[in-house]
Design a protein around this motif. Structure first.
Motif, short mmCIF file in Angstrom:
data_model
loop_
_atom_site.label_atom_id
_atom_site.label_comp_id
_atom_site.label_asym_id
_atom_site.label_seq_id
_atom_site.Cartn_x
_atom_site.Cartn_y
_atom_site.Cartn_z
N TYR A 1 44.83 -16.52 -79.20
CA TYR A 1 45.26 -15.62 -78.13
C TYR A 1 46.68 -15.93 -77.65
O TYR A 1 47.18 -15.28 -76.74
CB TYR A 1 44.28 -15.65 -76.96
CG TYR A 1 43.96 -17.02 -76.40
CD1 TYR A 1 44.82 -17.67 -75.53
CD2 TYR A 1 42.77 -17.66 -76.74
CE1 TYR A 1 44.54 -18.92 -75.03
CE2 TYR A 1 42.47 -18.92 -76.24
CZ TYR A 1 43.35 -19.54 -75.38
OH TYR A 1 43.06 -20.79 -74.87
N PRO B 1 47.91 -9.92 -80.40
CA PRO B 1 47.48 -8.54 -80.59
C PRO B 1 46.16 -8.23 -79.87
O PRO B 1 45.96 -7.10 -79.40
CB PRO B 1 47.30 -8.42 -82.11
CG PRO B 1 48.10 -9.53 -82.68
CD PRO B 1 48.06 -10.63 -81.68
N GLU B 2 45.28 -9.23 -79.76
CA GLU B 2 43.97 -8.97 -79.17
C GLU B 2 44.01 -8.80 -77.67
O GLU B 2 43.16 -8.13 -77.08
CB GLU B 2 43.02 -10.11 -79.54
CG GLU B 2 43.45 -11.47 -78.98
CD GLU B 2 42.72 -12.65 -79.62
OE1 GLU B 2 42.26 -13.52 -78.88
OE2 GLU B 2 42.61 -12.66 -80.87
N ARG B 3 44.99 -9.41 -77.00
CA ARG B 3 45.07 -9.32 -75.54
C ARG B 3 46.38 -9.94 -75.06
O ARG B 3 46.97 -10.76 -75.75
CB ARG B 3 43.88 -9.99 -74.88
CG ARG B 3 43.78 -11.47 -75.16
CD ARG B 3 42.54 -12.09 -74.52
NE ARG B 3 41.36 -11.91 -75.34
CZ ARG B 3 40.15 -12.34 -74.98
NH1 ARG B 3 39.97 -12.91 -73.80
NH2 ARG B 3 39.12 -12.17 -75.77
N ASP C 1 41.91 -11.76 -68.54
CA ASP C 1 42.07 -11.28 -69.91
C ASP C 1 42.70 -9.90 -70.00
O ASP C 1 42.73 -9.31 -71.06
CB ASP C 1 40.73 -11.29 -70.65
CG ASP C 1 39.76 -10.24 -70.14
OD1 ASP C 1 40.05 -9.60 -69.12
OD2 ASP C 1 38.70 -10.06 -70.79
#
Length: 371
Positions: A138, A164-166, A188
């Motif tokens: 992350y 990219p995920e968060r 998040d």
């Protein structure tokens, strides 16, 4: 009268000691060394946790543009086809072809602890061995914009972690103010300015937050407020699990100098008159906008109650004279001062800021300024 100076610039970074050197052999340079979290160490010195944005010297190769990414095995380069890429902003580029706006960064940020004298005017040591770099998926595109708060005998440092995920807020802790360990994600969603108050309130941790979104809803036409990014409050029993407070906090106000968006700046500190916080406001102008620092005084026991709000006359503005000696390194025509830390120094405060998204600025502000 405030006194300003630059304490740390891109030229002060030794890239031979960068954490990226362990696995990345291509030439890089320091795009910026800025936005330093600040705290006072047990020995009386101040610590700046400087954001070092390290960029590729040659990002374009053939028909691709490259971006740096951390992996558990080391740093790698990702190739993005130049076709459809917008590179008008030197900090990032737009990657086309999706249903949403997608960005890639031209640099990867890591954090460099810089120990400075108690007055903030001289460098004591640069602790490359204690640098903070990505350590989890992350954080694969970097760790940014530290804010440090001392509560009791422990230091709490929030950072922005990019992947990219968060786009998350992460928490590090330290027992000595210099050596930090990562505890993981605490928020998040995209939240650029989470900062803990320097002390508990009602036995709980309290923090400024600033969640971002793509849609904001309008206030009634006759309201004094304007829609847009604003500063909220959240509380926690342990600094890990956070509950937003229901009531609104600092919102953009009509007639204010900088009301495009608001965000936290320095860690709120307790004074005889209440909690003092310095925050930033942004005025719409060209690509980046004009960033200025303002201040507010909050009730000691109920900090959501604003006792005084100074949002028309800036506390700090960008100072082109400071960056004139390194003007050739400016990569955007910016008017940006971004305050990130404060320390008590007797009859004045030492205030740390990022100047022009390029370097670290120290300002001495008399306490009488907040009377």
């Amino acid at each position: 009268m405030s006194q300003d100076s630059l304490i740390f610039t891109p030229d002060d970074v030794d890239l031979a000691r960068s954490p990226l050197r362990r696995s990345l052999s291509v030439p890089t340079y320091v795009l910026g060394a800025f936005n330093p979290g600040m705290t006072r160490l047990p020995n009386g010195n101040l610590l700046l946790m400087v954001r070092v944005a390290e960029a590729l010297s040659e990002p374009v190769e053939d028909d691709h543009v490259r971006a740096i990414r951390w992996t558990p095995a080391g740093y790698v380069l990702d190739d993005h086809p130049l076709a459809g890429v917008n590179m008008s902003d030197p900090r990032q580029f737009d990657v086309g072809g999706g249903n949403y706006r997608m960005l890639a960064l031209t640099s990867l940020s890591w954090l460099l602890p810089v120990e400075i004298t108690p007055d903030g005017r001289g460098i004591v040591a640069i602790h490359y061995d204690k640098a903070i770099e990505p350590a989890a998926p992350y954080q694969c595109y970097g760790v940014e914009d530290a804010r440090i708060t001392r509560i009791g005998d422990r230091w709490y440092m929030t950072t922005c972690s990019v992947a990219p995920e968060r786009h998350s807020t992460t928490l590090h802790v330290s027992e000595d103010g210099l050596n930090y360990r990562l505890l993981g994600i605490v928020l998040d969603h995209q939240n650029k300015d989470m900062i803990l108050f320097e002390g508990l309130v009602g036995g709980k941790f309290l923090a400024l937050t600033r969640p971002l979104g793509e849609v904001y809803f309008a206030y009634p036409h006759d309201s004094e407020w304007m829609g847009g990014p604003s500063i909220n409050l959240a509380q926690s029993p342990d600094a890990l699990h956070w509950k937003p407070l229901d009531q609104p906090f600092l919102r953009p106000r009509k007639g204010a100098t900088s009301s495009m968006k608001l965000g936290g700046g320095s860690q709120p500190i307790l004074t005889p008159d209440g909690w003092l916080m310095i925050y930033h406001g942004v005025e719409t102008r060209q690509k980046v906008g004009i960033y200025r620092s303002f201040w507010a005084l909050l009730d000691r026991d109920e900090p959501w109650r604003v006792l005084r709000l100074e949002d028309k006359e800036p506390l700090l503005e960008a100072n082109a004279a400071l960056t004139a000696p390194i003007a050739q390194q400016l990569y955007l025509p910016t008017e940006v001062v971004f305050t990130t830390g404060i320390a008590d120094a007797g009859d004045h405060y030492v205030v740390a800021s990022g100047e022009a998204d390029l370097a670290c600025r120290i300002t001495h502000i008399p306490k009488a300024r907040f009377a």
